[in-house]
Motif scaffolding. Structure first.
Motif, mmCIF file in Angstrom:
data_model
loop_
_atom_site.group_PDB
_atom_site.id
_atom_site.type_symbol
_atom_site.label_atom_id
_atom_site.label_comp_id
_atom_site.label_asym_id
_atom_site.label_seq_id
_atom_site.Cartn_x
_atom_site.Cartn_y
_atom_site.Cartn_z
ATOM 1 N N ARG A 8 -5.532 -13.219 -15.911
ATOM 2 C CA ARG A 8 -5.761 -12.536 -17.183
ATOM 3 C C ARG A 8 -7.169 -11.938 -17.074
ATOM 4 O O ARG A 8 -8.121 -12.372 -17.706
ATOM 5 N N ALA A 9 -7.264 -10.948 -16.192
ATOM 6 C CA ALA A 9 -8.568 -10.417 -15.823
ATOM 7 C C ALA A 9 -9.047 -9.377 -16.826
ATOM 8 O O ALA A 9 -8.291 -8.869 -17.652
ATOM 9 N N GLY A 10 -10.336 -9.054 -16.718
ATOM 10 C CA GLY A 10 -10.883 -7.969 -17.488
ATOM 11 C C GLY A 10 -10.434 -6.641 -16.926
ATOM 12 O O GLY A 10 -9.665 -6.564 -15.972
ATOM 13 N N THR A 11 -10.908 -5.571 -17.538
ATOM 14 C CA THR A 11 -10.546 -4.249 -17.052
ATOM 15 C C THR A 11 -11.384 -3.897 -15.828
ATOM 16 O O THR A 11 -12.474 -4.410 -15.626
ATOM 17 N N GLY A 12 -10.857 -3.015 -15.003
ATOM 18 C CA GLY A 12 -11.601 -2.598 -13.823
ATOM 19 C C GLY A 12 -10.672 -2.250 -12.677
ATOM 20 O O GLY A 12 -9.448 -2.237 -12.810
ATOM 21 N N ARG A 13 -11.282 -1.981 -11.530
ATOM 22 C CA ARG A 13 -10.547 -1.560 -10.354
ATOM 23 C C ARG A 13 -10.890 -2.485 -9.191
ATOM 24 O O ARG A 13 -12.056 -2.780 -8.947
ATOM 25 N N THR A 14 -9.867 -2.971 -8.509
ATOM 26 C CA THR A 14 -10.065 -3.793 -7.330
ATOM 27 C C THR A 14 -9.219 -3.226 -6.193
ATOM 28 O O THR A 14 -8.277 -2.467 -6.422
ATOM 29 N N ILE A 15 -9.574 -3.613 -4.977
ATOM 30 C CA ILE A 15 -8.815 -3.205 -3.803
ATOM 31 C C ILE A 15 -8.061 -4.430 -3.286
ATOM 32 O O ILE A 15 -8.650 -5.483 -3.052
ATOM 33 N N VAL A 16 -6.758 -4.288 -3.142
ATOM 34 C CA VAL A 16 -5.913 -5.359 -2.620
ATOM 35 C C VAL A 16 -5.554 -5.005 -1.180
ATOM 36 O O VAL A 16 -5.045 -3.920 -0.910
ATOM 37 N N ARG A 17 -5.837 -5.905 -0.255
ATOM 38 C CA ARG A 17 -5.555 -5.629 1.151
ATOM 39 C C ARG A 17 -4.192 -6.210 1.538
ATOM 40 O O ARG A 17 -3.671 -7.115 0.880
ATOM 41 N N PRO A 18 -3.608 -5.722 2.610
ATOM 42 C CA PRO A 18 -2.331 -6.270 3.084
ATOM 43 C C PRO A 18 -2.444 -7.755 3.405
ATOM 44 O O PRO A 18 -3.455 -8.206 3.952
ATOM 45 N N ASP A 19 -1.400 -8.512 3.042
ATOM 46 C CA ASP A 19 -1.390 -9.947 3.353
ATOM 47 C C ASP A 19 -0.071 -10.395 3.967
ATOM 48 O O ASP A 19 0.175 -11.586 4.130
ATOM 49 N N GLY A 20 0.787 -9.434 4.322
ATOM 50 C CA GLY A 20 2.041 -9.768 4.981
ATOM 51 C C GLY A 20 3.143 -10.253 4.069
ATOM 52 O O GLY A 20 4.221 -10.596 4.542
ATOM 53 N N CYS A 21 2.892 -10.280 2.764
ATOM 54 C CA CYS A 21 3.842 -10.894 1.825
ATOM 55 C C CYS A 21 4.364 -9.883 0.809
ATOM 56 O O CYS A 21 3.777 -8.833 0.575
ATOM 57 N N VAL A 69 8.729 -5.573 -8.159
ATOM 58 C CA VAL A 69 8.713 -6.059 -6.790
ATOM 59 C C VAL A 69 7.646 -5.258 -6.053
ATOM 60 O O VAL A 69 7.731 -4.023 -5.981
ATOM 61 N N VAL A 70 6.625 -5.951 -5.556
ATOM 62 C CA VAL A 70 5.555 -5.294 -4.799
ATOM 63 C C VAL A 70 5.776 -5.640 -3.336
ATOM 64 O O VAL A 70 5.606 -6.789 -2.920
ATOM 65 N N GLY A 71 6.190 -4.644 -2.572
ATOM 66 C CA GLY A 71 6.549 -4.879 -1.192
ATOM 67 C C GLY A 71 5.363 -5.142 -0.295
ATOM 68 O O GLY A 71 4.199 -4.996 -0.692
ATOM 69 N N VAL A 72 5.658 -5.537 0.942
ATOM 70 C CA VAL A 72 4.614 -5.801 1.923
ATOM 71 C C VAL A 72 3.813 -4.524 2.144
ATOM 72 O O VAL A 72 4.351 -3.420 2.173
ATOM 73 N N MET A 73 2.496 -4.662 2.259
ATOM 74 C CA MET A 73 1.627 -3.499 2.382
ATOM 75 C C MET A 73 1.141 -3.336 3.813
ATOM 76 O O MET A 73 0.979 -4.316 4.542
ATOM 77 N N THR A 74 0.858 -2.087 4.178
ATOM 78 C CA THR A 74 0.297 -1.798 5.495
ATOM 79 C C THR A 74 -1.099 -1.196 5.404
ATOM 80 O O THR A 74 -1.723 -0.929 6.432
ATOM 81 N N ALA A 75 -1.588 -0.962 4.182
ATOM 82 C CA ALA A 75 -2.912 -0.387 3.974
ATOM 83 C C ALA A 75 -3.457 -0.919 2.657
ATOM 84 O O ALA A 75 -2.687 -1.374 1.793
ATOM 85 N N PRO A 76 -4.778 -0.890 2.474
ATOM 86 C CA PRO A 76 -5.345 -1.365 1.199
ATOM 87 C C PRO A 76 -4.933 -0.454 0.050
ATOM 88 O O PRO A 76 -4.816 0.759 0.218
ATOM 89 N N HIS A 77 -4.715 -1.069 -1.124
ATOM 90 C CA HIS A 77 -4.305 -0.323 -2.308
ATOM 91 C C HIS A 77 -5.232 -0.636 -3.477
ATOM 92 O O HIS A 77 -5.561 -1.799 -3.716
ATOM 93 N N PRO A 78 -5.650 0.401 -4.223
ATOM 94 C CA PRO A 78 -6.432 0.145 -5.437
ATOM 95 C C PRO A 78 -5.523 -0.356 -6.558
ATOM 96 O O PRO A 78 -4.388 0.106 -6.712
ATOM 97 N N VAL A 79 -6.006 -1.322 -7.322
ATOM 98 C CA VAL A 79 -5.278 -1.850 -8.470
ATOM 99 C C VAL A 79 -6.182 -1.726 -9.691
ATOM 100 O O VAL A 79 -7.334 -2.174 -9.669
ATOM 101 N N HIS A 80 -5.666 -1.120 -10.738
ATOM 102 C CA HIS A 80 -6.424 -0.943 -11.970
ATOM 103 C C HIS A 80 -5.946 -1.969 -12.996
ATOM 104 O O HIS A 80 -4.764 -2.029 -13.315
#
Length: 235
Positions: free
Chosen positions: A8-21, A38-49
């Motif tokens: 239950r975070a505050g507002t802002g932008r973070t970068i989520v990196r791939p974790d294989g899951c 459904v958030v699929g497995v990532m191959t690159a970092p993604h910004p999350v707002h």
């Protein structure tokens, strides 16, 4: 399930990196809007707002994504409404989750997943465990396939369906995950970190770190350890 998490975070932008899951994430906005993705497995970092809303989620074991979704590669680097996967039952589930405290909501999500989870391919589970732990190294994927009485092409195809990425991409992701803790020790030079982690050289480590986190190793160290000591040599 690999893990359950909530925020239950505050507002802002973070970068989520791939974790294989792959994750199943319920989101309740401050205005009361509900979503389940459904958030699929990532191959690159993604910004999350973040809008300050509530999130309750389950993280699948890497090898279990295909057992839930059918073909995990279809969801790679994507976030798909659960309605597109399971249809009408997700509408009632979202309303139910909105009325539950965090722990009970995680239990309800897990029950929903367990009811739809098909058997996991034991060969993929074994290979994923070996690659996550770093044995064998990335260069040994052909030997791992042979150990399972598969060709490298067959193992790659199975990984695409069940994990969502190739064995080499999966191994790269977890090699960096094993390496990042070393960056938290400012007394270890970056070149030494690269050597300890098995990268060809510091330049190789830097390329992989940028590709998977968006930061150079030095920038990641400074951002994650504010009192990091000056390092030699430069990135």
């Amino acid at each position: 399930m690999r893990a359950a998490w909530a925020s239950r975070a505050g507002t802002g932008r973070t970068i989520v990196r791939p974790d294989g899951c792959t994750d199943l994430i319920f989101h309740q906005t401050p205005g009361g809007q509900l979503s389940l993705r459904v958030v699929g497995v990532m191959t690159a970092p993604h910004p999350v707002h973040s809008d300050g809303g509530r999130r309750v989620a389950l993280r699948l074991h890497p090898h279990a994504a295909g057992a839930l979704l059918g073909d995990a590669a279809l969801y790679r680097d994507d976030a798909v409404p659960a309605e597109a996967v399971w249809g009408a039952p997700t509408h009632a589930l979202k309303e139910h989750l909105a009325d539950l405290p965090t722990g009970a909501a995680q239990d309800a999500l897990q029950a929903f997943v367990q009811a739809r989870l098909r058997p996991v391919d034991p060969r993929v589970a074994y290979a994923a465990g070996r690659l996550e732990a770093g044995t064998p190294r990335i260069e040994g994927i052909e030997a791992l396939a042979a150990e399972l009485r598969l060709s490298a092409r067959q193992l790659t195809r199975l990984f695409g369906v069940h994990v969502g990425v190739s064995p080499r991409t999966f191994a790269r992701t977890f090699r960096l995950e094993r390496t990042l803790p070393l960056l938290r020790d400012p007394s270890v030079p970056l070149a030494s970190v690269a050597l300890l982690a098995g990268y060809a050289d510091q330049a190789h480590f830097t390329r992989e770190c940028v590709a998977l986190t968006g930061d150079t190793p030095r920038a990641w160290r400074v951002r994650n350890l504010q009192d990091a000591a000056p390092d030699t040599p430069s990135d």
